[in-house]
Write an enzyme that holds these catalytic residues in place. Structure first.
Site, short mmCIF file in Angstrom:
data_model
loop_
_atom_site.label_atom_id
_atom_site.label_comp_id
_atom_site.label_asym_id
_atom_site.label_seq_id
_atom_site.Cartn_x
_atom_site.Cartn_y
_atom_site.Cartn_z
N ASP A 19 0.82 -1.21 0.00
CA ASP A 19 0.00 0.00 0.00
C ASP A 19 0.85 1.26 0.00
OD1 ASP A 19 0.78 -0.83 2.65
OD2 ASP A 19 -0.57 0.69 3.47
N ASP A 40 7.64 5.06 -1.35
CA ASP A 40 7.42 4.43 -0.05
C ASP A 40 6.17 3.57 -0.16
OD1 ASP A 40 7.00 3.76 2.60
OD2 ASP A 40 6.34 5.76 3.20
N GLU A 74 0.23 -1.33 5.59
CA GLU A 74 1.27 -0.88 6.51
C GLU A 74 1.03 0.54 6.97
OE1 GLU A 74 5.23 0.97 7.57
OE2 GLU A 74 3.76 1.53 6.05
#
Length: 488
Positions: A79, A116, A146
């Site tokens: 994610d 990220d 996460e």
């Protein structure tokens, strides 16, 4: 734009990143990216598993000559944080990220980039799809959610993985090797209030705070960046104290793990107070801008006339709301006594919404100390409960305790010095990595984290350094070649 990205070196990694970024993958809505990873694993004829919560595990046998090396887990999360500039038109649920190259960096067009942790995912995909990279037996673990709860890592059952070493590819400085991280807990304050009718002879205004940098509420919390919710509250407090300002609605921030960049409010004041109010609010705005001139040079605070709203908050509720936000800590609470320059405990007042008789304040409290984490959380709870809020804790996850005797840490430190002719920064970070959670069900797994240089994570300013990705890739390949032998 994205076609230029595919030409960058290492091309395998950048092509996988481009493919990944074409798939919408917000936290809590990972169905499409889960299927994307399943299709990827199946196309390679690799054993591919989706566990009970949605984590994807893809297994690949060791290359010839590496059968006696310890099996490794390569781990990243699927994610990404979805943030955009207020003037950017973009549908995260249906559009792929639009990427571009700027001065040696890859960034996105007005949105978060997804480096990220998309670059970690792409690097693992590049290893799995390669027929030339030498490596031991690999279990590639792609976790979900996460960014908004770590529910993927929390839901991963013991016994699914057999690897002895975990390589987490989710840090954001290419000269760092991470051996520990902070835990966190969500603190939520809620309250209902009675709305009141608009008094006679009043005028309405909007305040819009924009242009703040935002950023990662862990990695950037110590930088003195502006928090849009705290700045807005400072303006509302002044107007309330001096001119009897009455709030109709407030909408500031979005995600708990992002420092809030924007906040918007609608309020009324008495007509007779218009000129002195505007004079004083303009002076306060200039003062705030001066305070943030170094850290937030693009800060914009605009006051504009508005239509008279239907209702405002009751006075008692408004006073409790404003004063509780003023009293609640935002930023660093405590620095580590054991590791230089490491934030131990902090809080981010991430989201503030006042609308139609309800108030909700979302915070994320982080700490590498469980006791300190709840010390600060209890301080916040006390502040909000004194103002009549109901406060709850949720989503608590543990930190990752550093292991200075880690075998894989010693391997990475030696390899880094040999490859780059300098010592790495061996650190613990104030972000929430999944290693601490994974270690609960896999306590004997030796864990380490590293990655390329990413700045502005969790904000539309997110970007990744191209040369850093090349450095990270070179380091990763050398690590795979030097995994220790199995113990007999």
């Amino acid at each position: 734009m994205n076609s230029d990205i595919r030409q960058l070196e290492p091309t395998a990694l950048w092509n996988h990143f481009s493919d990944l970024n074409a798939v919408p993958r917000p936290s809590k809505k990972e169905e499409r990216v889960i299927q994307f990873m399943v299709d990827f694993g199946n196309k390679l004829n690799l054993e591919t598993i989706v566990d009970s919560v949605g984590n994807v595990i893809i297994k690949k046998q060791a290359t010839k000559g590496f059968e006696n090396k310890k099996a490794i887990v390569m781990q990243s999360h699927l994610d990404m944080v979805h943030q955009k500039n207020s003037d950017t038109v973009f549908d995260f649920d249906n559009q792929g990220i639009k990427m571009l190259i700027e001065d040696g960096w890859v960034t996105a067009d007005g949105t978060t980039l997804g480096a990220d942790n998309g670059l970690g995912v792409a690097a693992i995909m590049a290893v799995l799809s390669s027929t030339t990279i030498s490596h031991p037996e690999i279990e590639a673990l792609f976790t979900i959610d996460e960014e908004t709860g770590m529910t993927g890592a929390m839901g991963l059952k013991g016994g699914l993985l057999e690897g002895e070493i975990l390589l987490n590819l989710d840090t954001e400085e290419d000269d760092e090797i991470d051996m520990g991280c902070a835990g966190g807990v969500d603190v939520t304050a809620k309250k209902t209030y009675k709305e009141e009718n608009i008094p006679d002879k009043t005028i309405a205004f909007n305040i819009a705070i924009t242009g703040l940098q935002g950023g990662h509420s862990g990695m950037d919390i110590h930088k003195g960046l502006g928090n849009a919710n705290k700045i807005m509250n400072r303006l509302l407090y002044s107007g309330f104290e001096h001119f009897g300002l009455r709030i109709s609605q407030v909408n500031g921030g979005s995600l708990r793990n992002a420092i809030p960049r924007e906040s918007f409010a609608t309020f009324i004041i008495d007509e007779i107070s218009k000129e002195p109010f505007l004079f004083e609010i303009d002076a306060l705005i200039e003062t705030i801008k001066k305070e943030y001139k170094t850290t937030e040079p693009n800060l914009s605070i605009e006051v504009s006339s508005a239509d008279i709203p239907n209702n405002v908050m009751g006075l008692q509720a408004q006073e409790g709301f404003i004063k509780s936000i003023y009293g609640a800590l935002n930023g660093v609470y405590k620095m580590s006594a054991d590791m230089e320059d490491l934030v131990e405990t902090s809080n981010n007042i991430a989201k503030v919404v006042v609308k139609e008789g309800t108030i909700q304040i979302d915070c994320l409290t982080r700490s590498s100390s469980e006791s300190s984490k709840y010390d600060l959380a209890n301080s916040l709870r006390s502040t909000f409960e004194l103002a009549g809020f109901e406060v709850s804790y949720s989503g608590s996850y543990p930190g990752w305790e550093p292991n200075v005797d880690s075998e894989i840490l010693k391997v990475l430190t030696h390899l880094y010095e040999h490859l780059f002719q300098e010592k790495p920064n061996v650190v613990a970070c104030h972000a929430g990595l999944e290693c601490g959670i994974l270690g609960q069900n896999y306590p004997n797994m030796d864990m380490i984290s590293f990655g390329p240089t990413i700045t502005g994570a969790h904000s539309p300013d997110e970007k990744v350094n191209i040369a850093s990705v090349q450095k990270f890739w070179k380091f990763l390949l050398k690590i795979l070649e030097n995994i220790p032998e199995k113990t007999s």
